[in-house]
Motif scaffolding. Structure first.
Motif, PDB file in Angstrom:
ATOM      1  N   VAL B  64       0.815  -1.215   0.000  1.00 65.88           N
ATOM      2  CA  VAL B  64       0.000   0.000   0.000  1.00 65.88           C
ATOM      3  C   VAL B  64       0.858   1.279   0.000  1.00 65.88           C
ATOM      4  CG1 VAL B  64      -0.396   0.266   2.500  1.00 65.88           C
ATOM      5  CG2 VAL B  64      -2.200   0.884   0.891  1.00 65.88           C
ATOM      6  N   LEU B  65       2.011   1.216   0.646  1.00 68.61           N
ATOM      7  CA  LEU B  65       2.847   2.422   0.724  1.00 68.61           C
ATOM      8  C   LEU B  65       3.402   2.832  -0.657  1.00 68.61           C
ATOM      9  CD1 LEU B  65       3.919   4.516   2.771  1.00 68.61           C
ATOM     10  CD2 LEU B  65       5.961   3.103   2.981  1.00 68.61           C
ATOM     11  N   PRO B  66       4.095   1.902  -1.382  1.00 62.12           N
ATOM     12  CA  PRO B  66       4.551   2.313  -2.720  1.00 62.12           C
ATOM     13  C   PRO B  66       3.384   2.672  -3.647  1.00 62.12           C
ATOM     14  CG  PRO B  66       4.961  -0.036  -2.378  1.00 62.12           C
ATOM     15  CD  PRO B  66       4.567   0.542  -1.065  1.00 62.12           C
ATOM     16  N   ALA B  67       2.235   2.005  -3.451  1.00 65.44           N
ATOM     17  CA  ALA B  67       1.072   2.318  -4.300  1.00 65.44           C
ATOM     18  C   ALA B  67       0.572   3.736  -4.036  1.00 65.44           C
ATOM     19  CB  ALA B  67      -0.043   1.311  -4.047  1.00 65.44           C
ATOM     20  N   LEU B  68       0.602   4.149  -2.773  1.00 63.06           N
ATOM     21  CA  LEU B  68       0.182   5.521  -2.436  1.00 63.06           C
ATOM     22  C   LEU B  68       1.112   6.537  -3.073  1.00 63.06           C
ATOM     23  CD1 LEU B  68      -0.836   5.310   1.337  1.00 63.06           C
ATOM     24  CD2 LEU B  68      -2.277   6.120  -0.532  1.00 63.06           C
ATOM     25  N   VAL B  69       2.427   6.250  -3.015  1.00 64.42           N
ATOM     26  CA  VAL B  69       3.410   7.167  -3.613  1.00 64.42           C
ATOM     27  C   VAL B  69       3.229   7.220  -5.132  1.00 64.42           C
ATOM     28  CG1 VAL B  69       5.883   7.635  -3.898  1.00 64.42           C
ATOM     29  CG2 VAL B  69       5.053   6.712  -1.744  1.00 64.42           C
ATOM     30  N   ILE B 103      10.035   3.932  -8.350  1.00 62.56           N
ATOM     31  CA  ILE B 103       9.124   3.401  -7.326  1.00 62.56           C
ATOM     32  C   ILE B 103       8.965   1.887  -7.506  1.00 62.56           C
ATOM     33  CG2 ILE B 103       6.719   3.401  -6.500  1.00 62.56           C
ATOM     34  CD1 ILE B 103       6.641   6.418  -7.324  1.00 62.56           C
ATOM     35  N   LEU B 104       8.778   1.453  -8.753  1.00 60.01           N
ATOM     36  CA  LEU B 104       8.542   0.027  -9.015  1.00 60.01           C
ATOM     37  C   LEU B 104       9.803  -0.808  -8.759  1.00 60.01           C
ATOM     38  CD1 LEU B 104       6.315   0.510 -12.146  1.00 60.01           C
ATOM     39  CD2 LEU B 104       5.599  -0.451  -9.955  1.00 60.01           C
ATOM     40  N   LEU B 105      10.965  -0.270  -9.125  1.00 58.58           N
ATOM     41  CA  LEU B 105      12.212  -0.992  -8.873  1.00 58.58           C
ATOM     42  C   LEU B 105      12.450  -1.149  -7.373  1.00 58.58           C
ATOM     43  CD1 LEU B 105      14.555   0.660 -11.549  1.00 58.58           C
ATOM     44  CD2 LEU B 105      13.964  -1.758 -11.437  1.00 58.58           C
ATOM     45  N   VAL B 106      12.229  -0.056  -6.638  1.00 61.13           N
ATOM     46  CA  VAL B 106      12.449  -0.085  -5.181  1.00 61.13           C
ATOM     47  C   VAL B 106      11.436  -1.018  -4.514  1.00 61.13           C
ATOM     48  CG1 VAL B 106      12.351   1.328  -3.076  1.00 61.13           C
ATOM     49  CG2 VAL B 106      13.533   2.189  -5.088  1.00 61.13           C
ATOM     50  N   SER B 107      10.178  -0.931  -4.967  1.00 59.45           N
ATOM     51  CA  SER B 107       9.134  -1.786  -4.410  1.00 59.45           C
ATOM     52  C   SER B 107       9.476  -3.262  -4.623  1.00 59.45           C
ATOM     53  CB  SER B 107       7.804  -1.415  -5.069  1.00 59.45           C
ATOM     54  OG  SER B 107       6.812  -2.320  -4.737  1.00 59.45           O
ATOM     55  N   GLY B 125       5.457  -5.429  -8.176  1.00 57.85           N
ATOM     56  CA  GLY B 125       5.252  -4.540  -9.327  1.00 57.85           C
ATOM     57  C   GLY B 125       3.798  -4.532  -9.780  1.00 57.85           C
ATOM     58  N   ILE B 126       3.202  -5.731  -9.863  1.00 57.72           N
ATOM     59  CA  ILE B 126       1.804  -5.842 -10.317  1.00 57.72           C
ATOM     60  C   ILE B 126       0.862  -5.180  -9.303  1.00 57.72           C
ATOM     61  CG2 ILE B 126      -0.094  -7.472 -10.762  1.00 57.72           C
ATOM     62  CD1 ILE B 126       2.067  -9.431 -11.822  1.00 57.72           C
ATOM     63  N   THR B 127       1.019  -5.553  -8.029  1.00 60.51           N
ATOM     64  CA  THR B 127       0.096  -5.043  -6.999  1.00 60.51           C
ATOM     65  C   THR B 127       0.243  -3.537  -6.825  1.00 60.51           C
ATOM     66  OG1 THR B 127       0.486  -7.135  -5.899  1.00 60.51           O
ATOM     67  CG2 THR B 127      -0.788  -5.527  -4.693  1.00 60.51           C
ATOM     68  N   THR B 128       1.494  -3.066  -6.808  1.00 59.90           N
ATOM     69  CA  THR B 128       1.721  -1.629  -6.642  1.00 59.90           C
ATOM     70  C   THR B 128       1.055  -0.858  -7.783  1.00 59.90           C
ATOM     71  OG1 THR B 128       3.816  -2.042  -5.521  1.00 59.90           O
ATOM     72  CG2 THR B 128       3.513   0.160  -6.434  1.00 59.90           C
ATOM     73  N   THR B 129       1.248  -1.337  -9.022  1.00 65.43           N
ATOM     74  CA  THR B 129       0.669  -0.640 -10.176  1.00 65.43           C
ATOM     75  C   THR B 129      -0.858  -0.708 -10.162  1.00 65.43           C
ATOM     76  OG1 THR B 129       2.592  -1.459 -11.366  1.00 65.43           O
ATOM     77  CG2 THR B 129       0.964  -0.299 -12.655  1.00 65.43           C
ATOM     78  N   ALA B 130      -1.408  -1.884  -9.833  1.00 69.32           N
ATOM     79  CA  ALA B 130      -2.869  -2.024  -9.830  1.00 69.32           C
ATOM     80  C   ALA B 130      -3.502  -1.121  -8.768  1.00 69.32           C
ATOM     81  CB  ALA B 130      -3.241  -3.480  -9.593  1.00 69.32           C
ATOM     82  N   LEU B 131      -2.905  -1.109  -7.568  1.00 70.51           N
ATOM     83  CA  LEU B 131      -3.452  -0.247  -6.501  1.00 70.51           C
ATOM     84  C   LEU B 131      -3.287   1.229  -6.863  1.00 70.51           C
ATOM     85  CD1 LEU B 131      -2.162  -2.077  -3.275  1.00 70.51           C
ATOM     86  CD2 LEU B 131      -4.532  -1.898  -4.030  1.00 70.51           C
ATOM     87  N   ALA B 132      -2.128   1.558  -7.466  1.00 63.41           N
ATOM     88  CA  ALA B 132      -1.889   2.946  -7.867  1.00 63.41           C
ATOM     89  C   ALA B 132      -2.882   3.371  -8.953  1.00 63.41           C
ATOM     90  CB  ALA B 132      -0.458   3.107  -8.363  1.00 63.41           C
ATOM     91  N   ALA B 133      -3.229   2.425  -9.849  1.00 62.84           N
ATOM     92  CA  ALA B 133      -4.209   2.729 -10.911  1.00 62.84           C
ATOM     93  C   ALA B 133      -5.556   3.082 -10.282  1.00 62.84           C
ATOM     94  CB  ALA B 133      -4.345   1.535 -11.846  1.00 62.84           C
ATOM     95  N   LEU B 134      -5.917   2.301  -9.262  1.00 64.22           N
ATOM     96  CA  LEU B 134      -7.187   2.560  -8.578  1.00 64.22           C
ATOM     97  C   LEU B 134      -7.167   3.937  -7.897  1.00 64.22           C
ATOM     98  CD1 LEU B 134      -9.900   1.251  -7.604  1.00 64.22           C
ATOM     99  CD2 LEU B 134      -8.669   0.538  -5.568  1.00 64.22           C
ATOM    100  N   LEU B 135      -6.054   4.202  -7.198  1.00 64.15           N
ATOM    101  CA  LEU B 135      -5.928   5.483  -6.490  1.00 64.15           C
ATOM    102  C   LEU B 135      -5.902   6.660  -7.464  1.00 64.15           C
ATOM    103  CD1 LEU B 135      -3.231   4.428  -3.854  1.00 64.15           C
ATOM    104  CD2 LEU B 135      -5.614   4.984  -3.383  1.00 64.15           C
ATOM    105  N   SER B 136      -5.178   6.498  -8.573  1.00 64.67           N
ATOM    106  CA  SER B 136      -5.079   7.613  -9.520  1.00 64.67           C
ATOM    107  C   SER B 136      -6.416   7.854 -10.217  1.00 64.67           C
ATOM    108  CB  SER B 136      -3.951   7.379 -10.523  1.00 64.67           C
ATOM    109  OG  SER B 136      -4.314   6.403 -11.438  1.00 64.67           O
TER     110      SER B 136
END
Lengths: 121, 198
Positions: B64-69, B103-107, B125-136
């Motif tokens: 959730v943290l990288p996704a928020l960023v 962000i994705l490399l660090v995550s 990478g998948i989860t961070t991007t999917a959650l970020a897509a929802l947030l954005s």
């Protein structure tokens, strides 16, 4: 208004220790030698009277251990767990102190009110 | 008779998001609860559903943290494009691409470093991007609710349109998996080299 040193510390600890963290710490205390992940999850659910995600309890246990309020050690697994070990938690002296201070902070907030509340609605 | 087990893929997913220290203990806790409490009272389908929900909770919580960023960076970029449109988008695109890739490399690195598995990086990478897509998406809808005057609508059109705002984050899931895996390779190497030396 100025705060005395003691009440400042009490207020600070109460802010740092959230309600859910207090529920987890109190569950560990209640369970004594049987305080491992699943037992703590069930105890917290019973006390808060709602379903709690195992991940929330796990994250809180890790955080409290990181803060030095809990210590943990591994115990043997059982057949129902497919032999996987249990991690048992114990309250450290800092954890006990934090709980006392959180309670003192709440008592401080309620000082001067009678229960049940009358004439304040 | 073999004792009942939760879905194997869900157990694998759980191992990928846990610290290597907690993999056996936490999966043991969930298995014990699954076999002793959930399965006898709710039946096999509901028990599997319960187990999957618990695992998804762990998955979301750990990314959730990288996704928020990432989601936040996307919303900021969208707001800038709508409210302060540049003459040339090249520099802005370069900066936001570099931010997203970092962000994705660090995550991916941290996920694999924690669990000791390369796959954990790809999953991150998948989860961070999917959650970020929802947030954005939520963020862009919020921006649109506040600013929808003709000038802003023209700026939206000039920056690629609403289609890009809502579909680009979803299209980043595949590159997200790739970048997460690259970070994951490094994270796994560090995990095992630290483990070997200690």
């Amino acid at each position: 208004m100025t705060l005395s040193g003691e009440s400042y510390i009490v207020g600070f600890v109460a802010d740092v220790l959230g309600n859910f963290e207090q529920a987890v710490l109190l569950s560990v205390l209640r369970l004594g030698d049987g305080a491992y992940g699943r037992a703590i999850l069930n105890e917290v659910q019973a006390r808060l009277d709602r379903e709690i995600a195992a991940g929330a309890v796990h994250a809180t246990l890790n955080r409290l251990e990181g803060k030095g309020l809990l210590t943990s050690s591994l115990g043997p697994g059982t057949e129902v767990r497919a032999g996987r070990p249990r991690r048992y938690y114990k309250l450290s002296s800092s954890g006990q102190r934090a709980l006392h201070e959180a309670r003192a902070a709440v008592n401080n907030l309620w000082r001067g009110f009678r229960s049940p509340l009358k004439g304040h609605s | 008779m073999t004792p009942p087990m939760p879905p194997r893929w869900a157990e694998t997913l759980l191992h990928l998001v846990l610290n290597s220290r907690d993999q056996a203990t936490v999966s043991g806790d969930l298995l014990e609860e699954f076999r002793e409490s959930i399965l006898p009272t709710r039946g096999p389908w509901a028990a599997d559903g319960w187990y999957i929900r618990q695992v998804m909770g762990f998955v979301v919580r750990s990314h959730v943290l990288p996704a928020l960023v990432f989601g936040g960076a996307f919303v900021v970029r969208t707001a800038l494009d709508w409210l302060q449109p540049p003459a040339d988008f090249h520099t802005r695109s370069l900066v936001s691409t570099l931010v997203a890739a970092s962000i994705l490399l660090v995550s991916g690195f941290f996920a694999s470093w924690k669990s000791g598995a390369i796959l954990a990086g790809g999953l991150a990478g998948i989860t961070t991007t999917a959650l970020a897509a929802l947030l954005s998406t939520i963020g862009a809808l919020g921006l649109l609710a506040i600013w929808h005057d003709p000038t802003t609508l023209q700026a939206i059109k000039g920056s690629g349109g609403l289609r890009e705002v809502f579909f680009l984050p979803l299209m980043l899931i595949v590159p997200g998996a790739l970048l997460g895996t690259i970070g994951g390779v490094v994270g796994t190497l560090v995990h095992w080299s630290v483990r070997r030396s200690s």
